[in-house]
Enzyme design. Sequence first.
Site, PDB file in Angstrom:
ATOM      1  N   ASN A   9       0.864  -1.174   0.000  1.00 33.35           N
ATOM      2  CA  ASN A   9       0.000   0.000   0.000  1.00 33.35           C
ATOM      3  C   ASN A   9       0.903   1.227   0.000  1.00 33.35           C
ATOM      4  O   ASN A   9       1.488   1.572   1.021  1.00 33.35           O
ATOM      5  CB  ASN A   9      -0.905  -0.029   1.244  1.00 33.35           C
ATOM      6  N   TRP A  10       1.003   1.850  -1.150  1.00 31.99           N
ATOM      7  CA  TRP A  10       1.923   2.985  -1.279  1.00 31.99           C
ATOM      8  C   TRP A  10       1.376   4.259  -0.637  1.00 31.99           C
ATOM      9  O   TRP A  10       2.092   5.254  -0.531  1.00 31.99           O
ATOM     10  CB  TRP A  10       2.229   3.250  -2.760  1.00 31.99           C
ATOM     11  N   HIS A  94      -9.430   1.256   4.952  1.00 26.82           N
ATOM     12  CA  HIS A  94      -8.152   1.457   5.640  1.00 26.82           C
ATOM     13  C   HIS A  94      -8.358   2.416   6.814  1.00 26.82           C
ATOM     14  O   HIS A  94      -9.145   3.356   6.728  1.00 26.82           O
ATOM     15  CB  HIS A  94      -7.106   2.010   4.657  1.00 26.82           C
ATOM     16  N   GLU A 164      -5.088  -4.701  10.635  1.00 26.37           N
ATOM     17  CA  GLU A 164      -4.082  -3.660  10.812  1.00 26.37           C
ATOM     18  C   GLU A 164      -4.356  -2.897  12.104  1.00 26.37           C
ATOM     19  O   GLU A 164      -5.163  -1.961  12.114  1.00 26.37           O
ATOM     20  CB  GLU A 164      -4.109  -2.685   9.634  1.00 26.37           C
ATOM     21  N   SER A 210       3.747  -1.780  10.263  1.00 24.50           N
ATOM     22  CA  SER A 210       5.202  -1.769  10.452  1.00 24.50           C
ATOM     23  C   SER A 210       5.876  -3.086  10.050  1.00 24.50           C
ATOM     24  O   SER A 210       6.838  -3.521  10.697  1.00 24.50           O
ATOM     25  CB  SER A 210       5.560  -1.384  11.895  1.00 24.50           C
TER      26      SER A 210
HETATM   27  P1  13P Z   1       3.218   0.652   7.552  1.00 27.24           P
HETATM   28  O1  13P Z   1       3.739  -0.646   6.995  1.00 27.24           O
HETATM   29  O2  13P Z   1       3.899   1.849   7.017  1.00 27.24           O
HETATM   30  O3  13P Z   1       3.134   0.602   9.040  1.00 27.24           O
HETATM   31  O4  13P Z   1       1.695   0.776   7.030  1.00 27.24           O
HETATM   32  C1  13P Z   1       0.856  -0.302   7.145  1.00 27.24           C
HETATM   33  C2  13P Z   1      -0.384  -0.022   6.391  1.00 27.24           C
HETATM   34  O5  13P Z   1      -1.160   0.828   6.755  1.00 27.24           O
HETATM   35  C3  13P Z   1      -0.641  -0.800   5.176  1.00 27.24           C
HETATM   36  O6  13P Z   1      -1.922  -0.585   4.697  1.00 27.24           O
END
Ligand code: 13P
Length: 251
Positions: A9-10, A94, A164, A210
């Site tokens: 997910n950019w 999200h 998440e 993360s």
């Molecule tokens: P990070 O990997 O930067 O913590 O983000 C996770 C995320 O929100 C993926 O959708």
Amino acid sequence: MRAPVIAGNWKMNTTVSEAIELVREMRNGLDGVAGVEKILCPPFVSLSAIKDLIKETSIKLGAQNLYFEEKGAYTGEISPLMLAELCQYVIVGHSERRQYFNETDEIVNKKVRAAIEVGLKPILCIGERLAENEAGMTEKVVGGQLRSSLAGIDYTPDLTVAYEPVWAIGTGKAATGSQANMTIGFIRSVIGQLYGPEVASELRILYGGSVTADNIVEFAQQDEIDGALVGGASLKADQFLSIAKQTSELR
Ligand code: 13P
């Protein structure tokens, strides 16, 4: 067996030319990673260019959001039909959309429904905030999000869920493998209550928050976890490639 998924997910990063450069850096390596579904979710404006760059590879494309109406006077929005021409997947619900754009479970439900209707595969994100986690409310929160987001929606194998925890996103403080495994096991049990045990055993549930090349193994080796939704580390070709490779090697 559930095939693992590594999705990037950019978020709101990369201009079109930067996105093209990033895909060029990782395309061949990623294409060669076997047994893992690899999905890139760049910003909307780069979907078309990246679609061209990854044709004839095993890499799949996803969007980060969609609107639930098919077309009409919704200035600035992107419809399911528009995305269906460009990509296979779409991230829905999200936590950043919930937090900054007031997306409720009801809206998320409409978006999941709209995605499925046009043949897009939704990656439904759920997760508790820090205060909820600390109050021991994780299961209550993610269970509620899941039930509301999927209310009245028939199961489709196109669905993927991503757990998440909000406190782990972009903080460098990932959940532990066993923490994530436990909550994802709980999510699977709720799916079982909603759709039956067979669906629960086939639905893919990812961890996000993360994830890096240094900790992917901790997650990918857990029984309940079927891969990762990667934010920051998906913007670095070598990191993302390493995450996909390590996941493939664990199969
Ligand atoms: P990070 O990997 O930067 O913590 O983000 C996770 C995320 O929100 C993926 O959708």
